[in-house]
Design a protein around this motif. Sequence first.
Motif, PDB file in Angstrom:
ATOM      1  N   GLN A  98       0.925  -1.115   0.095  1.00  0.00           N
ATOM      2  CA  GLN A  98      -0.041   0.191  -0.009  1.00  0.00           C
ATOM      3  C   GLN A  98       0.829   1.323   0.001  1.00  0.00           C
ATOM      4  O   GLN A  98       0.489   2.182  -0.584  1.00  0.00           O
ATOM      5  N   ILE A  99       2.102   1.262   0.778  1.00  0.00           N
ATOM      6  CA  ILE A  99       3.020   2.417   0.631  1.00  0.00           C
ATOM      7  C   ILE A  99       3.343   2.563  -0.386  1.00  0.00           C
ATOM      8  O   ILE A  99       3.562   3.762  -1.250  1.00  0.00           O
ATOM      9  N   ALA A 100       3.804   1.490  -0.965  1.00  0.00           N
ATOM     10  CA  ALA A 100       4.301   1.624  -2.297  1.00  0.00           C
ATOM     11  C   ALA A 100       3.616   2.018  -3.629  1.00  0.00           C
ATOM     12  O   ALA A 100       4.088   2.898  -4.431  1.00  0.00           O
ATOM     13  N   ASN A 101       2.346   1.559  -3.609  1.00  0.00           N
ATOM     14  CA  ASN A 101       1.284   2.030  -4.442  1.00  0.00           C
ATOM     15  C   ASN A 101       0.734   3.495  -4.206  1.00  0.00           C
ATOM     16  O   ASN A 101       0.355   4.008  -5.253  1.00  0.00           O
ATOM     17  N   VAL A 102       0.634   3.797  -2.999  1.00  0.00           N
ATOM     18  CA  VAL A 102       0.035   5.195  -2.897  1.00  0.00           C
ATOM     19  C   VAL A 102       1.203   6.253  -2.499  1.00  0.00           C
ATOM     20  O   VAL A 102       0.870   7.354  -2.901  1.00  0.00           O
ATOM     21  N   GLY A 103       2.303   5.849  -1.814  1.00  0.00           N
ATOM     22  CA  GLY A 103       3.089   6.908  -1.105  1.00  0.00           C
ATOM     23  C   GLY A 103       3.924   7.455  -2.436  1.00  0.00           C
ATOM     24  O   GLY A 103       3.996   8.506  -2.431  1.00  0.00           O
ATOM     25  N   PHE A 104       4.242   6.462  -3.505  1.00  0.00           N
ATOM     26  CA  PHE A 104       4.883   6.935  -4.616  1.00  0.00           C
ATOM     27  C   PHE A 104       4.204   8.009  -5.424  1.00  0.00           C
ATOM     28  O   PHE A 104       4.662   9.167  -5.871  1.00  0.00           O
ATOM     29  N   PRO A 105       3.055   7.962  -5.717  1.00  0.00           N
ATOM     30  CA  PRO A 105       2.049   9.033  -6.439  1.00  0.00           C
ATOM     31  C   PRO A 105       2.000  10.379  -5.649  1.00  0.00           C
ATOM     32  O   PRO A 105       1.973  11.336  -6.106  1.00  0.00           O
ATOM     33  N   ILE A 106       1.762  10.055  -4.171  1.00  0.00           N
ATOM     34  CA  ILE A 106       1.770  11.137  -3.366  1.00  0.00           C
ATOM     35  C   ILE A 106       3.114  12.015  -3.538  1.00  0.00           C
ATOM     36  O   ILE A 106       2.919  13.329  -3.573  1.00  0.00           O
ATOM     37  N   ALA A 107       4.252  11.399  -3.236  1.00  0.00           N
ATOM     38  CA  ALA A 107       5.332  12.067  -3.540  1.00  0.00           C
ATOM     39  C   ALA A 107       5.686  12.830  -4.752  1.00  0.00           C
ATOM     40  O   ALA A 107       6.184  13.967  -4.448  1.00  0.00           O
TER      41      ALA A 107
END
Length: 48
Positions: A7-16
């Motif tokens: 979830q962090i990889a899927n959501v965190g990257f686009p947020i960053a």
Amino acid sequence: MEELFNQIANVGFPIAISCYLLIRIEFKISELTKSINDLSNSISTYNH
């Protein structure tokens, strides 16, 4: 635990990336606003 990492990889990257682009666009908009104000002042001085 693996689900959390996914979830962090899927959501965190686009947020960053979105935050990075937003900061860059904000800087460019402020520079563009300054340039437009300078142009407006130059035109106003030229007309008077």
